[in-house]
Motif scaffolding. Structure first.
Motif, PDB file in Angstrom:
ATOM      1  N   GLN A 520       7.379  -6.853  -6.329  1.00 40.61           N
ATOM      2  CA  GLN A 520       8.538  -6.843  -5.750  1.00 40.61           C
ATOM      3  C   GLN A 520       9.324  -6.235  -5.190  1.00 40.61           C
ATOM      4  O   GLN A 520       9.888  -5.029  -5.190  1.00 40.61           O
ATOM      5  N   TYR A 521       9.365  -6.477  -3.839  1.00 46.86           N
ATOM      6  CA  TYR A 521       9.730  -5.695  -2.811  1.00 46.86           C
ATOM      7  C   TYR A 521      10.509  -4.346  -2.901  1.00 46.86           C
ATOM      8  O   TYR A 521      11.166  -4.107  -2.861  1.00 46.86           O
ATOM      9  N   ASN A 522       9.331  -3.394  -3.052  1.00 46.58           N
ATOM     10  CA  ASN A 522       9.387  -2.222  -3.499  1.00 46.58           C
ATOM     11  C   ASN A 522       8.518  -1.546  -2.493  1.00 46.58           C
ATOM     12  O   ASN A 522       7.510  -1.486  -1.953  1.00 46.58           O
ATOM     13  N   GLY A 523       9.559  -0.820  -1.287  1.00 46.92           N
ATOM     14  CA  GLY A 523       9.830  -0.160  -0.155  1.00 46.92           C
ATOM     15  C   GLY A 523       9.051   0.875  -0.447  1.00 46.92           C
ATOM     16  O   GLY A 523       8.645   1.167   0.869  1.00 46.92           O
ATOM     17  N   GLY A 524       8.499   1.493  -1.312  1.00 39.50           N
ATOM     18  CA  GLY A 524       7.678   2.804  -1.700  1.00 39.50           C
ATOM     19  C   GLY A 524       5.721   2.503  -1.195  1.00 39.50           C
ATOM     20  O   GLY A 524       5.791   2.743  -0.961  1.00 39.50           O
TER      21      GLY A 524
ATOM     22  N   GLN B  39      16.640   6.405  -2.293  1.00 40.02           N
ATOM     23  CA  GLN B  39      15.531   6.118  -1.823  1.00 40.02           C
ATOM     24  C   GLN B  39      14.227   6.965  -2.037  1.00 40.02           C
ATOM     25  O   GLN B  39      13.104   6.814  -2.592  1.00 40.02           O
ATOM     26  N   ALA B  44      12.113   5.464  -5.682  1.00 43.57           N
ATOM     27  CA  ALA B  44      10.724   4.965  -4.704  1.00 43.57           C
ATOM     28  C   ALA B  44      11.389   3.543  -4.753  1.00 43.57           C
ATOM     29  O   ALA B  44      10.836   2.761  -2.927  1.00 43.57           O
ATOM     30  N   ASP B  45      11.254   2.655  -5.198  1.00 39.22           N
ATOM     31  CA  ASP B  45      11.012   1.973  -5.335  1.00 39.22           C
ATOM     32  C   ASP B  45      12.604   0.784  -5.297  1.00 39.22           C
ATOM     33  O   ASP B  45      12.367  -0.682  -5.080  1.00 39.22           O
ATOM     34  N   ALA B  47      15.080  -1.137  -3.685  1.00 41.73           N
ATOM     35  CA  ALA B  47      14.778  -3.000  -2.223  1.00 41.73           C
ATOM     36  C   ALA B  47      16.122  -2.887  -2.054  1.00 41.73           C
ATOM     37  O   ALA B  47      17.335  -2.890  -2.129  1.00 41.73           O
ATOM     38  N   ARG B  97      16.218  -8.578  -5.657  1.00 47.68           N
ATOM     39  CA  ARG B  97      16.009  -7.675  -5.950  1.00 47.68           C
ATOM     40  C   ARG B  97      16.562  -6.434  -5.774  1.00 47.68           C
ATOM     41  O   ARG B  97      16.850  -6.194  -4.257  1.00 47.68           O
TER      42      ARG B  97
END
Lengths: 604, 250
Positions: A520-524, B39, B44-45, B47, B97
């Motif tokens: 879910q919406y995980n930029g990494g 981040q 890293a995750d 949002a 999120r």
């Protein structure tokens, strides 16, 4: 294995900036079912950042202007490597595309007699850029967006395409994921239009936002399409240089169009020191003549600050390298000086350049109505991209079209300011029209289940490493620094050979990149999936730049600093060879049509 | 380099908690830079939605120390760094999120507003003539970057959740931009009154205060629209005229 949701469209447009929106509008006008995929929210694409204006020979301010002058200016700016058919269509059709925006609600600045106002810009012989202060891109994208939402287009927001799907040689769809939930999406389409913009995120100093990871370039390359002119990356001469966190953010050429001048730390107006032969006859001899030009004197010639972007950027680099730069490694861009020339200059500057005023005031604490700005080159635009047919915008892969920055041809070796927004409109429309026609003539094709399964497996791999692998953000930063240092504004064989070697290492590291967390919406995770495209475009730029052993337009080689006439007749092409490696070749430029040759001869 | 603490709301679909992150701060940094550093190095995750990082796209809206703001335009040197800087998602929209909310309602609202409908062209070549002073009023509204901070701060949406009956300041500005467009011929007044809830706005001007584009939302857009609605539907003299005017259907 995971599941995916299937969407079916006649035409799928990937990218929702100016070109994608315009393509979607045109395709929907042909009564086909259109899907529009955007990586971010609708209306946020990089078009929004375009400031100066949209170039079109409307001749509202100077009646000497017409499409033939615009064509000639574009070819000269591109050092004649342009796809001349595209340059012709662009110059002929841009005025209608701009007028159409007005019919859809755009509100551009006006002349005294109530027509669309036009301003001066680098490389354009006459005032040609229709604009709204310095927020023309916002006006354009909002107009297209607000018109487009009433046309029955299905918009897939915050969705990223990971791979194109093929049936034999033909592209028949795309596979991707939605950013919010991380759910997989399979789009079936009879025709696909790529309008994904540029590659700026391959460099550390860039005016581009996170989205510009060369997706369209990478997707097309992987699908077997040719990329062309990839050695030509435009470094815009004026990006912000201070504070560090805003380094690279664009400072519009409109500042110079309104009379802004460039000075080094000694106060010298260094742009007068080096004027290229190709432009000697068109450039002012004195500061006084330059000022008369920007204030509308038709007998005056343009100041050297309004020479093409490639040249201005190199002059700035020269000043900085010679130790004559500003405190933070740039030069000074001064618009405040016009107070010597006009009354109430502070209000005038705020009116003409409102977002520049705002940007410097809030981000750098500089009041541009009284103080000079510090500026330096920033990676801004890629002239190179997907090779397309000039009339239809179809790539070398059947059913796959491209428009806007991700397509190549119009700009040759260097793009003129203002020719991007017009490019989006002219060729966005053409791509939409021809993609719709193609969709009507073809069936949906079939997509093998293995294609979807394979794409899903590749997407999920970084998550399954459970955090045990390379950090995607760190890897991207290293790549950007490497490209900036080795394949930047000033290039040489040693650095670029090193870059190509390094890129092989980067590929190996990208293969074991890991993203912790959920889908879910995980930029990494999203960054992990952007990396393959970034690596493809980085390699394409480096290999093409190695092959062109001369300096031309935006491509400058310190080991080959002059133009080589023997290299003037081809474009550099890269494509994927059957063994998966990148193959570079030279494609001869077709002979210029006689009537167009006559125009160029006439314009001198 | 000095360090500062950033207290970020983390979680999914409304469930979450504050998490403190410490990171280095340098001259000229904005809140979004700190979020990016966190981040890249610590979460890293995490949002976060952003795009241009120059105040032009309106993606990175959040509430910083309780105030609705763009993260990319909020400099750290304008905030007290001796205490944690709080960063949380907008409150007027469903939480997705961490710092990301679901703003899709805004896109649905816009579709329901009658589009631009120009008068016939003024000149034979299909173009129009407009004076600069006549377009300036509309140009102010068209500066909007759709960050939805005005929607976030509006108590009608934020506290009273009238999303079904009120379109919010953003779309009153959008409607004003159409209604006051010199070329437009459409009539949106009945919709404003009946479907879009212009009467809910009681002019507290919170929207104007948070607008990063400095659009004078209440005074220049909403109040003139309210006046037009009043003139159309509540003006006693106009009403009298309507009573005595023969009805077309009879």
């Amino acid at each position: 294995m995971d599941r995916y949701t299937t969407h079916e469209h006649d035409v799928l447009v990937i990218g929702a900036g100016g070109a994608g929106l315009r393509a979607a509008i045109e395709a929907s006008a042909a009564d086909v079912n259109v899907g529009l995929v955007c990586k971010s929210l609708l209306g946020k694409a990089h078009t929004v950042m375009a400031e100066g204006g949209v170039a079109a020979a409307l001749a509202n301010v100077d009646d000497r202007d017409n499409w033939r002058v615009h064509f000639s200016d574009t070819m000269r700016g591109g050092q004649y490597l342009n796809n001349w058919r595209m340059a012709e269509l662009h110059a002929r059709e841009a005025p209608d595309r701009v007028r159409e925006l007005e019919a859809w609600g755009a509100v551009m600045d006006r002349t005294k007699d109530g027509k669309i106002l036009q301003r001066n810009f680098g490389g354009h012989k006459y005032p040609r850029l229709a604009h709204v202060g310095d927020r023309t891109g916002l006006e354009m994208i909002r107009t297209l967006q607000d018109h487009g939402i009433h046309r029955g287009i299905t918009v897939h927001m915050e969705a990223t395409v990971f791979r194109l799907l093929k049936d034999g040689d033909r592209v028949v769809g795309a596979f991707g994921y939605d950013r919010e939930h991380g759910r997989f999406l399979l789009y079936r389409a009879k025709a696909v239009v790529l309008a994904t913009g540029g590659i700026g995120r391959a460099y550390s100093v860039t005016s581009n936002s996170w989205e510009y990871t060369g997706d369209g370039h990478g997707l097309a390359y992987d699908a077997g399409a040719d990329l062309v002119d990839m050695e030509f990356v435009q470094f815009h001469p004026t990006g912000m240089v201070w504070p560090p966190s805003v380094r690279g953010i664009l400072v519009t050429e409109g500042v110079r169009g309104e009379g802004g001048i460039l000075k080094n730390k000694d106060g010298r107006r260094f742009m007068f020191d080096d004027i290229p032969d190709l432009y000697k006859d068109q450039t002012a001899d004195t500061p006084e003549e330059g000022w008369r030009y920007v204030t509308g004197d038709k007998d005056a010639r343009r100041p050297p600050e309004l020479l093409t972007r490639d040249h201005v950027a190199r002059c700035i680099v020269r000043e900085v390298k010679a130790g004559r730069g500003s405190p933070h490694g740039g030069v000074f861009l001064d618009i405040a000086w016009i107070r010597e020339k006009i009354r109430d200059s502070e209000a005038h500057i705020r009116k003409k350049l409102p977002s520049m005023y705002h940007q410097f005031k809030e981000l750098a604490g500089v009041d541009i109505t009284t103080q000079p700005m510090e500026v330096g080159p920033t990676t801004h635009y890629v002239m190179g991209g997907i090779r397309v047919d000039g009339d239809t915008q179809m790539s070398t892969v059947p059913g796959l079209f491209a428009a806007g920055e991700c397509a190549a041809g119009l700009h040759g070796a260097n793009r003129l300011g203002g020719n991007s927004l017009s490019d989006l409109l002219v060729f966005g429309k053409r791509a939409g029209e021809h993609a719709a026609a193609w969709a009507k003539d073809h069936d949906a094709g079939t997509v093998g289940e293995d294609q979807a399964t394979d794409a899903m497996r590749a997407c999920l791999a970084p998550l399954e490493r459970d955090g045990n692998g390379e950090n995607p953000h760190a890897l991207q930063r290293h790549l950007q620094t490497m490209m900036q240092d080795h394949v930047g504004i000033v290039r040489n064989e040693r650095d670029m050979t090193h870059a190509v070697e390094q890129l092989a290492d980067f590929r190996a590291r990208a293969a074991v990149v890991a993203a912790p967390g959920s889908r879910q919406y995980n930029g990494g995770w999203h960054t992990c999936l952007d990396l393959p495209n970034l690596l493809t475009v980085s390699e394409a730029v480096a290999r093409s730049a190695l092959d062109r052993t001369e300096s031309r337009g935006a491509h400058f080689r310190e080991d080959h600093p002059a133009k080589d006439p023997s290299l003037a007749g081809h474009n550099t092409v890269v494509r994927r060879a059957s063994d998966g490696t990148m193959e570079v070749s030279r494609l001869p430029i077709p002979a210029l049509r006689e009537d167009l040759k006559a125009i160029i001869a006439e314009m001198g | 380099m000095p360090k500062a603490t950033f207290r970020i709301w983390r979680g999914e679909r409304g469930d979450g908690a504050w998490v403190d992150f410490e990171t280095e701060v340098s001259e000229g940094m904005v809140v979004l830079d700190a979020v990016h550093d966190i981040q890249a190095e610590q979460a890293a995750d995490l949002a976060v939605r952003w795009n241009c990082k120059a105040g032009k796209c309106g993606s990175c809206s959040a509430e910083i120390n309780g105030m609705p703001r763009l993260m990319c335009m909020t400099r750290l040197d304008t905030l007290p760094l001796d205490e944690p800087v709080t960063i949380e998602p907008m409150k007027a929209f469903p939480h997705v999120r961490d710092l990301v909310t679901d703003v899709s309602w805004n896109y649905e609202v816009k579709k329901r507003i009658k589009p631009f409908k120009p008068r016939p062209p003024d000149a034979a070549d299909g173009t129009w003539r407009m004076a600069q002073e006549d377009v300036e009023r509309v140009q102010e509204f068209r500066k909007c970057i759709e960050c939805f901070l005005c929607q976030d701060v509006c108590h009608v949406l934020r506290d009273h959740h009238k999303h079904d009956s009120f379109i919010g300041p953003r779309f009153l500005v959008h409607t004003a931009g159409l209604e006051m467009h010199p070329l437009d011929t459409e009539d949106r007044l009945a919709d404003l009154k009946e479907k879009q809830g212009i009467g809910y706005c009681n002019i507290t001007k919170c929207c104007t205060k948070v607008c990063p584009e400095h659009i004078t939302i209440t005074d220049n857009a909403i109040i003139p629209l309210k006046e037009r609605v009043v003139d159309e539907f509540y003006d006693p003299i106009a009403k009298l005229f309507r009573i005595f005017r023969p009805k077309k259907t009879e």
